[in-house]
Design a protein around this motif. Structure first.
Motif, PDB file in Angstrom:
ATOM      1  N   ILE A 108     -11.144  -3.021   1.736  1.00  0.00           N
ATOM      2  CA  ILE A 108     -10.401  -1.866   1.217  1.00  0.00           C
ATOM      3  C   ILE A 108      -9.701  -1.176   2.384  1.00  0.00           C
ATOM      4  N   PRO A 109      -8.384  -0.937   2.317  1.00  0.00           N
ATOM      5  CA  PRO A 109      -7.664  -0.253   3.401  1.00  0.00           C
ATOM      6  C   PRO A 109      -8.205   1.148   3.639  1.00  0.00           C
ATOM      7  N   SER A 110      -8.107   1.623   4.880  1.00  0.00           N
ATOM      8  CA  SER A 110      -8.685   2.907   5.251  1.00  0.00           C
ATOM      9  C   SER A 110      -8.077   4.079   4.489  1.00  0.00           C
ATOM     10  N   VAL A 111      -6.770   4.038   4.216  1.00  0.00           N
ATOM     11  CA  VAL A 111      -6.142   5.156   3.507  1.00  0.00           C
ATOM     12  C   VAL A 111      -6.649   5.257   2.072  1.00  0.00           C
ATOM     13  N   ILE A 112      -6.990   4.128   1.479  1.00  0.00           N
ATOM     14  CA  ILE A 112      -7.521   4.128   0.114  1.00  0.00           C
ATOM     15  C   ILE A 112      -8.968   4.622   0.110  1.00  0.00           C
ATOM     16  N   ILE A 113      -9.744   4.199   1.096  1.00  0.00           N
ATOM     17  CA  ILE A 113     -11.118   4.694   1.203  1.00  0.00           C
ATOM     18  C   ILE A 113     -11.117   6.207   1.317  1.00  0.00           C
ATOM     19  N   ALA A 114     -10.265   6.747   2.189  1.00  0.00           N
ATOM     20  CA  ALA A 114     -10.216   8.196   2.401  1.00  0.00           C
ATOM     21  C   ALA A 114      -9.837   8.932   1.123  1.00  0.00           C
TER      22      ALA A 114
ATOM     23  N   ILE B  58     -11.897   6.723   9.871  1.00  0.00           N
ATOM     24  CA  ILE B  58     -12.075   5.557   9.007  1.00  0.00           C
ATOM     25  C   ILE B  58     -11.378   4.331   9.600  1.00  0.00           C
ATOM     26  N   PHE B  59     -10.206   4.531  10.178  1.00  0.00           N
ATOM     27  CA  PHE B  59      -9.502   3.428  10.813  1.00  0.00           C
ATOM     28  C   PHE B  59     -10.332   2.873  11.980  1.00  0.00           C
TER      29      PHE B  59
ATOM     30  N   LEU C 163      -0.678  10.483   2.246  1.00  0.00           N
ATOM     31  CA  LEU C 163      -0.839   9.517   3.328  1.00  0.00           C
ATOM     32  C   LEU C 163      -0.937   8.090   2.788  1.00  0.00           C
ATOM     33  N   TRP C 164      -1.610   7.936   1.652  1.00  0.00           N
ATOM     34  CA  TRP C 164      -1.711   6.622   1.015  1.00  0.00           C
ATOM     35  C   TRP C 164      -0.327   6.146   0.580  1.00  0.00           C
ATOM     36  N   ALA C 165       0.427   7.044  -0.065  1.00  0.00           N
ATOM     37  CA  ALA C 165       1.770   6.685  -0.540  1.00  0.00           C
ATOM     38  C   ALA C 165       2.692   6.336   0.634  1.00  0.00           C
TER      39      ALA C 165
ATOM     40  N   VAL D  53       0.553   0.891   1.407  1.00  0.00           N
ATOM     41  CA  VAL D  53      -0.541  -0.032   1.140  1.00  0.00           C
ATOM     42  C   VAL D  53      -0.859  -0.051  -0.341  1.00  0.00           C
ATOM     43  N   GLY D  54      -0.972  -1.235  -0.906  1.00  0.00           N
ATOM     44  CA  GLY D  54      -1.307  -1.352  -2.315  1.00  0.00           C
ATOM     45  C   GLY D  54      -2.777  -1.640  -2.525  1.00  0.00           C
ATOM     46  N   PHE D  55      -3.219  -1.461  -3.747  1.00  0.00           N
ATOM     47  CA  PHE D  55      -4.612  -1.749  -4.106  1.00  0.00           C
ATOM     48  C   PHE D  55      -4.569  -2.542  -5.410  1.00  0.00           C
TER      49      PHE D  55
END
Length: 308
Positions: A43-49, A95-96, A203-205, A209-211
């Protein structure tokens, strides 16, 4: 007598130390779960956050309902925004780092935070920095240096990220302490979670990064994200409650105890054996924290004056 009631009867300094230790244990769980999410499930860090604080916000809503609308009444919205901006930046960097650096090294590098806390607390909160507090904080930092062995060849550019996160979170910690003069624990917690959600979403947008699994997520993904969110809500509340009863400088060595807590938990979960330098360093950190608790346990949190 319940454990919560027992904590309430303790002296302010001892209660603050106990609450900070509880927060450290919860944060250790968050860090291990975050590293699992990033390294084992991808899972990418921006999505986790983003999901970390959305879930924590949902879990904190009953607290807002109990406190009522007055929990969100404030004359210090600007300070809340600054505090949350520091936290958001720290979360993303942290997280990164956890997805690129071994957990025991990440936590050890974060031990540089006391120097930033002492500087900010002295300049903006006018908190007393006694010789005992300074020496115990220095001892914690030396313990961290022993653990990470900066003279070794294990450093990468990612190893600098936890130091940046430590500086950002030191500013966040001092802002939290300052706001406890005017706001309730519930109010500070709620503003943190409410304001972090749109910031992390932006930040995610912006990351692009997609999920792809979000429409039909696996049980593993949602289980780990839920675990991170629950532990985050607990850690936030314990930490803010600690700052409401004791000085930020006094509490810092107890925050250092998150190092052995994280390493031990990471060792159990990932079988990531720390270097031999960990043991003397961790002993120094724990010893300094216990010594400070013994020295200050008979004192109450002193009155402090805001910087003009």
């Amino acid at each position: 007598m319940s454990p919560i009631a027992s904590v309430q009867t303790l002296k302010p300094t001892v209660r603050g130390a106990a609450l900070m230790l509880a927060a450290g244990a919860a944060y250790a769980g968050v860090n291990v779960a975050t590293q699992w999410a990033g390294t084992r499930t991808g899972i990418p860090s921006v999505i986790i956050a983003f999901w970390q604080y959305v879930i924590a916000l949902v879990l904190t809503l009953p607290l807002l309902i109990r406190e009522g609308a007055q929990a969100l009444r404030t004359n210090h919205l600007g300070l809340h925004i600054i505090r949350v901006a520091l936290a958001a930046a720290g979360v993303q960097v942290w997280i990164f780092a956890l997805t690129h650096v071994p957990i025991w090294q990440v936590i050890a590098l974060s031990m540089t935070s006391p120097f930033f806390v002492i500087l900010c607390a002295r300049l903006f909160l006018r908190e007393a920095v006694t010789q005992t507090r300074l020496l115990t904080t220095l001892a914690g930092f030396i313990g961290a240096l022993i653990i990470i062995a900066p003279w070794s060849d294990t450093y990468t550019v990612y190893s600098l990220l936890p130091i940046l996160a430590a500086a950002l979170w030191a500013g966040y910690s001092v802002m939290t302490k300052y706001l406890t003069r005017f706001e309730t624990t519930a109010s500070i917690s709620m503003y943190m979670l409410i304001l972090l959600t749109p910031i992390n979403a932006a930040l995610w947008a912006a990351s692009g990064v997609g999920f792809p699994e979000i429409a039909s997520p696996s049980m593993e993904i949602w289980s780990i994200l839920l675990t991170i969110g629950v532990l985050t809500a607990m850690a936030q509340y314990f930490q803010i409650a600690a700052y409401s009863v004791a000085d930020a400088v006094y509490l810092q060595p107890f925050d250092d105890l998150k190092l052995p807590l994280n390493v031990i938990l990471g060792w159990i979960v990932f079988a990531a054996t720390p270097s031999i330098n960990f043991w003397p360093g961790a002993l120094l950190i724990v010893g300094a924290s216990l010594y400070l608790m013994r020295q200050d346990s008979g004192r109450s949190s002193p009155k402090i004056q805001a910087a003009e």
